[in-house]
Design a protein around this motif. Structure first.
Motif, PDB file in Angstrom:
ATOM      1  N   GLN A  42      -5.350   5.570  -0.047  1.00 16.83           N
ATOM      2  CA  GLN A  42      -4.360   4.671  -0.052  1.00 16.83           C
ATOM      3  C   GLN A  42      -4.381   3.040  -0.848  1.00 16.83           C
ATOM      4  OE1 GLN A  42      -3.726   1.810   3.196  1.00 16.83           O
ATOM      5  NE2 GLN A  42      -1.500   3.544   3.855  1.00 16.83           N
ATOM      6  N   SER A  70      -2.820  -0.651  -3.115  1.00 19.60           N
ATOM      7  CA  SER A  70      -2.269  -1.459  -3.077  1.00 19.60           C
ATOM      8  C   SER A  70      -2.698  -3.149  -4.534  1.00 19.60           C
ATOM      9  CB  SER A  70      -2.973  -2.132  -2.176  1.00 19.60           C
ATOM     10  OG  SER A  70      -3.019  -1.645  -0.475  1.00 19.60           O
ATOM     11  N   GLU A 129      -8.106   1.774  -0.095  1.00 20.21           N
ATOM     12  CA  GLU A 129      -8.293   2.327   0.868  1.00 20.21           C
ATOM     13  C   GLU A 129      -8.692   3.742   1.350  1.00 20.21           C
ATOM     14  OE1 GLU A 129      -6.884  -0.093   4.628  1.00 20.21           O
ATOM     15  OE2 GLU A 129      -6.421  -1.428   3.180  1.00 20.21           O
ATOM     16  N   VAL A 130      -9.547   4.109   2.173  1.00 24.56           N
ATOM     17  CA  VAL A 130      -9.477   5.527   2.308  1.00 24.56           C
ATOM     18  C   VAL A 130     -11.046   5.466   3.252  1.00 24.56           C
ATOM     19  CG1 VAL A 130     -11.403   5.948   0.915  1.00 24.56           C
ATOM     20  CG2 VAL A 130     -10.068   7.991   2.169  1.00 24.56           C
ATOM     21  N   PRO A 145      -6.575  12.347   0.040  1.00 23.35           N
ATOM     22  CA  PRO A 145      -5.821  11.048  -0.432  1.00 23.35           C
ATOM     23  C   PRO A 145      -5.972  10.248   0.374  1.00 23.35           C
ATOM     24  CG  PRO A 145      -5.638  12.185   1.759  1.00 23.35           C
ATOM     25  CD  PRO A 145      -6.812  13.021   1.087  1.00 23.35           C
ATOM     26  N   CYS A 173      -2.338  10.925  -3.347  1.00 22.33           N
ATOM     27  CA  CYS A 173      -2.924  12.276  -3.959  1.00 22.33           C
ATOM     28  C   CYS A 173      -2.570  13.052  -5.181  1.00 22.33           C
ATOM     29  CB  CYS A 173      -3.017  12.704  -2.719  1.00 22.33           C
ATOM     30  SG  CYS A 173      -3.394  14.686  -2.066  1.00 22.33           S
ATOM     31  N   ALA A 194       0.681  -1.477  -0.095  1.00 23.08           N
ATOM     32  CA  ALA A 194       0.098  -0.286  -0.057  1.00 23.08           C
ATOM     33  C   ALA A 194       0.691   1.680   0.050  1.00 23.08           C
ATOM     34  CB  ALA A 194      -0.454  -0.179   0.954  1.00 23.08           C
ATOM     35  N   ARG A 195       0.477   2.205  -0.323  1.00 28.91           N
ATOM     36  CA  ARG A 195       1.118   3.668  -0.316  1.00 28.91           C
ATOM     37  C   ARG A 195       0.501   4.375  -0.712  1.00 28.91           C
ATOM     38  NH1 ARG A 195       1.869   6.083  -5.844  1.00 28.91           N
ATOM     39  NH2 ARG A 195       1.269   3.767  -7.665  1.00 28.91           N
ATOM     40  N   ASP A 196       0.417   6.055  -0.882  1.00 30.54           N
ATOM     41  CA  ASP A 196      -0.416   6.679  -0.712  1.00 30.54           C
ATOM     42  C   ASP A 196      -0.745   7.039  -1.939  1.00 30.54           C
ATOM     43  OD1 ASP A 196      -1.199   6.253   2.266  1.00 30.54           O
ATOM     44  OD2 ASP A 196       0.362   7.522   2.752  1.00 30.54           O
TER      45      ASP A 196
END
Length: 250
Positions: free
Chosen positions: A61, A63, A38-39, A59, A21, A17-19
């Motif tokens: 996330q 994966s 994911e949020v 923002p 935005c 997983a990485r952010d």
């Protein structure tokens, strides 16, 4: 000169997983493979038949579970209105898929845009903004507290075998009654309902990944009865697994 909208297609290897935005409204699709988003305590899978619409500056996330090819469309915030919600995942209809395919032929270019290209992107925005008003129900919670997040991880890791609520509670250090309350408070769902939803979401991932027979997928995600699997799948998605897989294909 700032472009009103542009597209790009990229292929990615699996990664944690990485952010993410961006400063534009973002329409994200997996043209092959599956993404997980994911949020705000919820997670969505994004197989090829679905799209995510993300508001500029929001923002999320991301994966990558398996190799994936994504199609991305970014809209200037002055070109389109704000999406109906900060993040929406929804099913693409044939018109949206056709427009998406056409827009993705216009990767980043320095050449001036024509009225034709702007019309295409505007049409895609109009269609997908409207589809986003009917978000997909295929969402799984990710939990807020460490104990619930761990309980969800353990449950997901054991989908293919026997998974007992009492064992999960013991491993996260809570009494079953306390963990049950935690599920109700943080997800609004029982553990059993979350388990059913995880199994369907996992099945969607398998359906999108290839041509594995539906019966084999049913067993792989923890069902011992094909009819029970079909019923659970239809209850959540409104379609049979076979119909759902067909929606991924051109």
């Amino acid at each position: 000169m700032t472009r009103r909208a542009y597209s790009f297609v990229r292929t990615f290897a699996p990664e944690p997983a990485r952010d993410l935005c961006v400063d534009r409204h973002y329409l994200l699709c997996a043209s092959a493979g599956t993404l997980r988003l994911e949020v705000r305590g919820q997670a969505w899978l994004l197989p090829p038949a679905r799209a995510a619409l993300v508001e500029a500056g929001r923002p999320i996330q991301v994966s990558i579970l398996r190799p994936v090819t994504t199609a991305s469309i970014l809209f200037d915030t002055r070109f389109t209105p704000a999406p109906p919600a900060p993040l929406t995942v929804f099913d693409l209809n044939p018109l949206a898929r056709a427009l998406l395919s056409e827009c993705c032929t216009w990767e980043e270019r320095d050449e001036p845009r024509t009225a034709y290209t702007d019309t295409l992107f505007a049409a895609l925005a109009a269609v997908t903004w409207r589809l986003a008003e009917q978000p997909s129900p295929v969402v799984v919670p990710v939990g807020r507290s460490p104990q619930l997040r761990r309980a969800l991880e353990l449950t997901e890791q054991r989908l293919s075998g026997e998974v007992r609520f009492e064992d999960v509670a013991d491993e996260v250090g809570l009494a079953p009654r306390s963990l049950a309350r935690r599920f109700e408070d943080e997800t609004g769902m029982t553990w059993r309902a979350v388990l059913r939803r995880m199994r369907v979401v996992s099945a969607i991932e398998e359906l999108a990944a290839g041509d594995t027979p539906v019966t084999k997928i049913a067993f792989k995600v923890g069902y011992t009865s094909l009819s029970a699997f079909n019923a659970a799948f239809r209850e959540l998605t409104g379609r049979t697994p076979t119909e759902y897989r067909a929606s991924f294909r051109p």
